[in-house]
Enzyme design. Structure first.
Site, PDB file in Angstrom:
ATOM      1  N   ASP B 404       4.480   6.717  11.692  1.00 42.74           N
ATOM      2  CA  ASP B 404       4.398   5.458  10.939  1.00 42.74           C
ATOM      3  C   ASP B 404       5.234   4.548  12.114  1.00 42.74           C
ATOM      4  OD1 ASP B 404       4.930   3.513   9.176  1.00 42.74           O
ATOM      5  OD2 ASP B 404       6.889   4.266   8.725  1.00 42.74           O
ATOM      6  N   LYS B 405       5.238   3.521  12.130  1.00 42.87           N
ATOM      7  CA  LYS B 405       5.864   2.643  12.795  1.00 42.87           C
ATOM      8  C   LYS B 405       7.376   1.979  12.429  1.00 42.87           C
ATOM      9  CE  LYS B 405       5.444  -1.908  13.618  1.00 42.87           C
ATOM     10  NZ  LYS B 405       6.759  -2.131  13.938  1.00 42.87           N
ATOM     11  N   LYS B 577       7.511 -18.318   1.895  1.00 43.24           N
ATOM     12  CA  LYS B 577       7.086 -17.585   3.267  1.00 43.24           C
ATOM     13  C   LYS B 577       6.424 -16.308   3.273  1.00 43.24           C
ATOM     14  CE  LYS B 577      11.214 -14.291   3.145  1.00 43.24           C
ATOM     15  NZ  LYS B 577      11.789 -14.251   1.939  1.00 43.24           N
ATOM     16  N   THR B 688       0.269   2.062  10.866  1.00 41.97           N
ATOM     17  CA  THR B 688       1.202   1.022  10.592  1.00 41.97           C
ATOM     18  C   THR B 688       0.675  -0.016   9.483  1.00 41.97           C
ATOM     19  OG1 THR B 688       2.874  -0.466  10.979  1.00 41.97           O
ATOM     20  CG2 THR B 688       1.353  -0.227  12.728  1.00 41.97           C
ATOM     21  N   ASP B 830       8.890   7.737   7.198  1.00 39.38           N
ATOM     22  CA  ASP B 830      10.078   7.727   6.393  1.00 39.38           C
ATOM     23  C   ASP B 830       9.997   6.939   5.094  1.00 39.38           C
ATOM     24  OD1 ASP B 830       9.785   5.092   7.382  1.00 39.38           O
ATOM     25  OD2 ASP B 830      11.851   4.439   7.432  1.00 39.38           O
ATOM     26  N   ASN B 833       5.299   4.633   1.667  1.00 38.63           N
ATOM     27  CA  ASN B 833       3.874   4.534   2.072  1.00 38.63           C
ATOM     28  C   ASN B 833       3.380   5.559   3.061  1.00 38.63           C
ATOM     29  OD1 ASN B 833       5.792   3.728   4.122  1.00 38.63           O
ATOM     30  ND2 ASN B 833       4.451   2.046   4.713  1.00 38.63           N
ATOM     31  N   ASP B 834       4.217   6.507   3.615  1.00 42.18           N
ATOM     32  CA  ASP B 834       4.085   7.551   4.533  1.00 42.18           C
ATOM     33  C   ASP B 834       3.613   8.769   3.637  1.00 42.18           C
ATOM     34  OD1 ASP B 834       4.247   5.718   6.620  1.00 42.18           O
ATOM     35  OD2 ASP B 834       6.529   6.184   6.497  1.00 42.18           O
TER      36      ASP B 834
END
Lengths: 339, 1143
Positions: B404-405, B577, B688, B830, B833-834
């Site tokens: 993962d990034k 945003k 990612t 971590d 989502n991983d």
């Protein structure tokens, strides 16, 4: 779910063991160790090999087959199994002194004492003198557990039943007359077998213990009368019986019968003619077996056996040769660690 | 589990109904005719597998389902039933031992689970019963109970929030233990239930339990006196989940809606599927070979027996007659029982104890990972966590690393770097001095060349201060500001309003905190919420208040969030945003042109960029939006779709006011770690959700892409060239890349020599999520595309997949996992989502990062930092692989040369199943005499010490692709076993050509024969292991020499006493007599040396493959270090602080 949180809260122990940093010896089999090592081992082996070989060479062995297969043999007449109480003679001559003490072995071949059912067919409780098992031998002894009249057989089982029952008498022919060579039948079985493992029931006379039992069908005498000359050599502690009960490992085997240690023959069998009188009882031809007698003296390494000496010599020289090869290889291709 | 299934079974009727009705506080409601308390399951959590009563049968059943255990059980039963050469004890005892040990281990684990369950179930909670507060055990909560929860407590079941101690009818919770999000989430009470819980009469109608944490639909009917019941809609924002923790709120009351195993947490709790290592597959393959050997041995012996018996005189020699029973038995039945007997006699070739030893090795070995202090991170006060011990050796076999990034390669701690207002760049490098500096000059914003008008500046900064969901955490002096929350504790100087007060910001994403803090640097400070007003202190130290009207929450599909506020002067403003791609289409084009350049440049520098837009709403527009939002929020069905539509409708026609750049720092030693992994021959794929530019720059910073790497891009952008259909274009591009990366260059097959310095062209591949789904899903040719794609990827050193959904990550892992050669994959991540990719890969590694514990919980191993991965793989993984591979090979070898003499002996005993060794030796060989040295070896061996393994990553390739458990080493070990077995047997056979081996002329029997062979055997296999041991600690010395000594002592004792419980004293004095014979000694020494000779030769003649020990070759090692350092000057730098250096 909660335990995970708790487990690792504290810092791991900083010991050599937990960090896999125990002081360690890290041996490297390098050429510097192996080549001299090989030379040393090789030389030692050659030395032992020479000693073994010479020792073995010095052992005299006289081996005679007396099965009576050849018609020329005197024992041919006895080879018919229906013929009981047959005796035959085996004659031989010695040109030199057969150095003593001489050990007299009988040998059987193609005889599978190592068969499982055969080896298991005995009752060790009975053989250790337990009278309960005189009445009811274990079923492993079957078909030599009870006789046809349901009398218990003592000692029971195939192993005891098939005890070797040829007997030998050795005569030296001195000027035409036969001079009996005295045999020593003591100490031919393992000391522990005779003194501890096999026990007669503590009944005197021994004969009474065998009341209500029958002898094995193949035996001509009951167990308590195996040696009429020596009452302490009867029952289960009869030396010949003990020797027989220690099963041979291989189908061709020899077993110690007697030693020649007494009288004029203590130093060995002098040169001359000998006649071996054999009471031929034991049938072997039915299963293609052979019988033989072996006279041999022994050394510190036991009986004659060329194998050990040769093997030591071969391995020893192999080591030396290999160390040479390695030396050449290393000299040629200089491994970095030797620089 | 069973319980749950039962519940399902009984609950079928209930299930048929789509919703359940709950009577709050069990009070009957006027509307219902008859009050029938519905049956729901109780609030007990059961994660344990066994109870005291079913432990024995259930555990035994599960154990015998393992094929190995079942095999031994069968052998044992055969021994009991058929007349076999060895007693049932010989196989029963080891089996009993194995079963007992496993049962104890599993029982202990289950006891721990029971304890954990009890901790949860017996926890005392406060329940409101008829107006009285009563303490109750958590497990006794029933659906409908009104439960009180105080701050920092976890919710005992799923609750609908009825009342909160906070004035604004909200409460804050963290769901870190559920989904890994550590931010504080706001939940709302159901309107109109505020007062009088005792007299509240209401029903809750909600859907049946379902596992989705973020979905909940229900409605509440509130009955007041005789009025028409009020209906309130319930959504996930009203539902407090079991397992979440109450924060920042003194206490709340809620009504239980789902309990026990029906809570969302329990429904999400799934026993992780068992991962099996490749080594296990190898073991099974070898096992099959040995099973074949076993069966063929038994067949050969059975055949020989009957052939031999057909010779005249051998069927039943007079000295060994058969019993009547044997004579009567059927010939074929005899053959069959003989076959079984031989199987039993040779069954030791498949060692029960190997399974025990492997299990023990794995179990004990995993402690070394959790004990390693190099994995200890002082920041979080935790070391590595091992969740499974089955995969230790797999760590040494990894070929693909999926990382993962965010949070893994990067720290996920954001820092505001710069912003761009109206096309002008503002940079604030050294904040404190500049802040001071600007306080005295005319403006707080550092101006580089030009600057935007003050109006725009202030608007932009206000937007930053308002458009977020950050909460201010009022510190109370002893507050420990640094916890697991994403917060920044900021000290403000005396000039500020609250001197010496620490202020923490709590937010769902670290970007938001960074932005708020960034705005603070420029003089706009967010002071927090006061009921529904946001307070902002502007540059002139005036406090401005804005009424927060609506929050249009962030979601990954829209990739933006908005707030609608009303200023003091009554203007209604919308601030938005979000990612550039989601903002740009919604603003005017000329504004985009001014800013997009900055955004892109920032992105390539590795920053995370966000665009800020705003819009002034007229009161009509607002009224319309307000109505739409309210309506959508109350909808029971498709609420999300409706909300989304309203959001999209509101967020249009905005004007772009600026962009921000936030730096995401690289993890410590991220680059070195990646470099080491690549040199070790692993391929690193970065998966990612981030955008391509950011991810690409991270890859550059981590040295995954290098200067010479040729990038092959396959993204939506490349596909949109030429205006053709995307599928056609995709096909074309794929073929082109395939040509370049797969066909043209000399294939990258020479893995071992490929090193990072080689001149070969490196390829990097970049793909985004949208294109990936095109590759996977474009109809008929998809398999073709997929294989093209896979081939390209496999020839690239690094693959970057950006804009990935969690499921796509798992898809990628799955694709690689199932590709040709089924390479070993490792996923590291971590965040929540991983999880999917962590579960999918062979090995899942969780980083104990900031995004909570979800990844850690689902991982096989968890480490505090990315840099620890290097030691975990190159150090521990390599060692464990070597250890276990050696263990397995050694076990097969030692049992082969154990049983081979026994097989050969059958030729000398009339194939009568006579065992060569005594039963005690047969039983003890694997349990006592030869088990400890190999266990010690497999735990302590370091054939190369850890430092060398770490510094010399290429060593990892030596064991790649299961190198030590392939067929050729297996063949080598097997041949070695055969050679030694033959040697043992025939060496002694020739010695026994004259069995008179003592100087008193007495002869040796069959047990002496077996004992000599066995002695040679025990010494040889132990010394063989001693020769393989490269790392002799005192433990190795102790167990190796100890087990040899134990063998001697045991043999003396075993043969030295008439054992009262044994019928047959077969070994009585056999061993002692053997030692009395010089010949026996000589043959033992000879055979041991001769069997080890080829090994010694090989060891010496083989060129030393590795730089070995530390003390041995200081020269070689330092030389190597020099060559490395001279060749890699760039790589010695730490990349942690140069993430933005771009080539």
């Amino acid at each position: 779910m909660m335990k995970e949180e708790l487990e690792t809260t504290n810092r791991p122990d900083n010991t050599a063991f937990t960090q896999q940093r125990l002081p360690a010896w890290q041996p490297m089999l390098s050429a510097g160790i192996v080549i001299p090592g090989f030379v040393l081992i090789g030389l030692a082996f050659i030395g032992i090999g020479v000693a073994l070989f010479i020792t073995s060479q010095n052992i005299t062995v006289l081996e005679k087959d007396y099965t009576g297969v050849e018609t020329t043999s005197d024992c041919y007449k006895c080879s018919n199994p229906s013929d009981k109480n047959c005796t035959c003679k085996l004659e031989f001559s010695l040109s030199n002194l057969f150095e003593g003490p001489v050990f007299f072995y009988y040998g059987l071949s193609n005889y599978f004492q190592s068969q499982r059912s055969y080896g298991a067919s005995k009752d060790e409780y009975q053989l250790s003198g337990d009278l309960d098992y005189f009445k009811t031998p274990i079923s492993a002894c079957s078909p030599y557990q009870y006789d046809a009249n349901q009398n218990p057989i003592v000692p029971c089982g195939s192993l005891a039943n098939s005890m070797f029952n040829d007997t030998f008498k050795l005569y030296q022919i001195v000027n035409g007359t036969k001079k009996l060579v005295p045999f020593d039948g003591k100490g031919i079985a393992w000391w522990t077998d005779y003194n501890i493992k096999y026990r007669n029931p503590s009944v005197t006379p021994l004969k009474n213990a065998f009341n209500g039992t029958v002898k094995p069908s193949f035996w001509s005498k009951p167990a308590y009368e195996l040696d009429t000359s020596d009452p302490s050599n009867n029952g289960f502690v009869n030396q010949d019986f003990l020797v027989w009960m220690r099963r041979a490992a291989l189908p061709d085997f020899r077993k110690l019968y007697r030693r020649i240690t007494e009288g004029d023959y203590a130093r060995g069998l002098p040169a001359g003619n000998y006649s071996l009188e054999i009471a031929y009882n034991y049938p072997v031809l039915s299963f293609g077996g052979r019988k033989k007698v072996v006279f041999s003296n022994v050394s510190w390494m036991g009986g004659k056996n060329q194998f050990l000496g040769i093997a030591y010599l071969v391995v020893g020289s192999l080591c030396v040769v290999m160390s040479m090869v390695m030396l050449i290889v290393y000299a040629k291709f200089k491994f970095p660690e030797d620089d | 589990m069973l319980r749950r299934r039962l519940n399902r079974l009984f609950g079928r009727d209930e299930r048929r109904v789509d919703s359940r009705t709950i009577y709050v506080g069990h009070r009957p409601c006027p509307a219902t005719d008859a009050f029938i308390p519905p049956k729901f399951c109780d609030n007990r959590i059961v994660s344990s597998k066994y109870t005291v009563w079913n432990f024995l049968p259930k555990n035994l059943f599960e154990q015998f389902r393992r094929i190995a255990n079942f095999y031994f059980l069968i052998i044992f039963l055969v021994q009991v039933i058929v007349d076999t050469p060895t007693s049932p004890v010989t196989s029963g005892l080891p089996l009993f031992f194995v079963i007992t040990v496993t049962a104890i281990k599993q029982g202990y684990e289950d006891w721990l689970r029971h304890k954990a369950d009890n901790e949860v179930n017996k926890y005392l909670v406060t329940v409101l019963e008829d107006g009285r507060r009563t303490r109750k055990e958590s497990e006794k909560i029933k659906v409908g109970d009104v439960v009180e929860v105080v701050e920092d407590e976890t919710f005992p079941c799923d609750l609908i929030l009825l009342q909160s101690s906070r004035e604004d009818e909200t409460c804050f919770v963290t769901t870190a233990s559920l989904d890994g999000e550590s931010n504080h989430k706001t939940h709302y009470t159901v309107p109109d239930t505020e007062k009088g819980l005792e007299s509240l009469s209401a029903t809750v109608e909600c859907e049946q339990p379902q596992p989705d944490l973020y979905k909940f639909v229900g409605r509440m009917h509130i009955y007041k006196n005789d009025q028409e019941p009020a209906v309130r809609s319930l959504g996930p924002e009203n539902l407090l989940l079991k397992g979440a923790t109450l924060k920042n709120t003194q206490k709340i009351y809620g009504v239980a809606v789902y309990s026990g195993m029906e809570t969302k947490m329990a429904l999400n709790y799934q026993g992780k599927s068992q991962k099996r290592s490749v080594v296990e597959k190898s073991i099974n393959a070898f096992l099959l070979v040995y099973l074949c050997i076993l069966v063929s041995k038994a067949l050969v012996c059975t055949t020989l027996k009957y052939v031999w018996q057909s010779q005249p005189g051998q069927e039943e020699p007079w000295y060994n007659q058969k019993t009547q029973k044997e004579k009567d038995a059927n010939l074929y039945l005899n053959m069959f029982t003989d076959f079984l007997s031989f199987m039993v006699l040779f069954n030791f070739i498949i060692p029960v104890s190997m399974y025990v030893t492997v299990e023990m090795q794995k179990f004990l070995g995993s402690f070394f990972i959790s004990w390693d202090k190099d994995f200890f991170d002082p920041e979080i006060q935790e070391g590595a966590l091992v969740n499974t011990s089955d995969l230790n050796e797999e760590l040494g076999q990894v070929e693909y690393v999926f990382t993962d990034k965010t949070g893994t390669l990067t720290q996920n701690s954001m820092e505001f770097i710069e912003c761009c207002i109206d096309g002008f760049q503002y940079k604030n490098r050294d904040s404190s001095t500049e802040l001071d500096g600007f306080c005295v000059t005319d403006g707080p914003v550092s101006m580089l060349q030009q600057k935007a008008g003050r109006e725009e500046e202030e608007l932009f900064l206000r937007a930053l201060c308002l458009c977020h969901t950050v909460q201010v955490k009022e510190s109370t002096g002893q507050e420990d500001g640094v916890g697991d929350q994403v917060d920044g504790v900021l000290g403000l100087d005396g000039e500020m309003v609250h001197p010496a007060e620490l202020r923490g910001f709590i937010a769902s994403s670290p970007d938001e905190v960074a932005l708020v803090k960034g705005a603070m640097k420029y003089g706009f400070t967010f002071l927090g919420m006061e009921s529904k007003n946001m307070r902002v202190m502007n540059r002139d130290k005036d406090v401005e208040t804005y009424e927060l009207l609506h929050v249009l929450n962030f979601d990954p599909v829209r990739r933006r969030m908005s707030v609608i506020v009303r200023s003091n002067c009554g203007d209604i403003m919308l601030f938005c945003k979000g990612a550039d791609s989601s903002i740009f289409p919604r603003v005017r084009q000329e504004e985009v042109d001014r800013i997009s350049m900055h955004v892109e440049r920032n992105a390539t520098e590795g920053y995370r960029t966000l665009c800020v837009a705003y819009k002034l709403l007229s009161s009509e527009e607002y009224a319309q939006a307000d109505a739409g939002l309210r309506e959508a929020r109350l909808a029971l069905d498709d609420r999300e779709e409706k909300l989304m539509a309203v959001y999209n409708q509101v967020e249009t026609g905005m004007s772009l006011i600026g962009a921000t750049a936030v730096e995401d720092r690289l993890q410590e030693e991220a680059a070195e770690t990646m470099e080491a992994l690549q040199r070790a021959g692993m391929k690193v794929w970065v998966l990612t959700g981030d955008k391509m530019e950011t991810a690409k720059s991270t890859c550059y910073a981590c040295r995954l892409f290098q200067r010479g790497t040729e990038l092959l891009e396959l993204t939506v952008r490349t596909l949109e060239d030429g205006g053709r259909r995307r599928e056609e274009r995709l096909h074309e591009v794929l073929l082109d890349y395939h040509k370049r990366a797969v066909q043209d260059p000399p294939p990258v097959k020479t893995r071992v020599t490929r090193s990072w310095t080689s001149a070969k062209q490196d390829y990097g591949f970049i793909i985004d999520g949208a294109t990936l789904s095109l590759v996977f899903n474009s109809s008929p040719d998809s398999s073709h595309y997929k294989s093209l794609f896979l081939q390209i990827c496999q020839n690239c050193t690094t693959v970057l997949c950006c804009r990935m959904a969690p499921l796509q990550k798992a898809q990628i892992v799955n694709m690689v996992k199932n590709s040709k050669g089924s390479p070993i994959t490792l996923s590291i991540g971590d965040g929540a989502n991983d999880v999917s990719m962590i579960l999918e890969a062979h090995i899942g590694i969780g980083i104990k990062g900031k995004e909570g514990r979800q990844a850690v919980r689902n991982s096989d191993y968890a480490i505090p930092k990315l840099k620890h991965l290097k030691k975990l793989l190159l150090g521990h993984g390599h060692l464990y692989y070597v250890r276990i591979a050696h263990l397995v090979q050694y076990f097969f070898y030692k049992n082969l040369c154990f049983i081979l003499p026994q097989f050969l002996y059958q030729f000398f005993c009339g194939s009568s199943q006579q065992p060569l060794y005594d039963a005690a030796y047969l039983t003890m060989y694997n349990i006592c005499f030869t088990s400890m040295p190999i266990l010690a070896y497999s735990l302590l061996e370091q054939h190369i010490c850890m430092e060398v393994l770490m510094s010399n990553a290429t060593l990892y390739r030596d064991v790649a692709k299961n190198a030590m458990l392939r067929w050729s080493p297996f063949l080598y070990w097997t041949l070695l076993g055969v050679y030694q077995g033959l040697l043992f047997f025939f060496g002694v056979r020739f010695l026994f050509s004259n069995p008179a081996l003592q100087d008193n002329g007495q002869v040796f029997g069959n047990w002496s024969y077996g004992t000599i062979v066995f002695t040679v055997l025990v010494f040889t296999v132990t010394l063989k292991l001693a020769m393989d041991t490269r790392h002799w600690t005192w433990i190795n010395h102790f167990v190796i020499w100890g087990s040899l000594a134990f063998y001697m002592v045991f043999s003396f004792f075993w043969g030295g006493i008439i054992w009262p419980f044994l019928r047959q004293q077969r070994l009585y004095f056999v061993f002692a007599n053997m030692l009395r014979s010089v010949s026996a000694w000589l043959v033992i020494i000879l055979l041991i040396l001769l069997s080890l000779l080829p090994e010694i030769l090989l060891l010496v003649l083989r060129k030393p493959r590795w730089p070995h020990s530390r003390q041995k070759k200081p020269l070689v090692q330092s030389g190597e270090g020099e060559t490395q350092s001279s060749a890699r000057p760039l790589l010695m730098r730490t990349f942690s602080d140069e993430s933005n250096t771009i080539l």
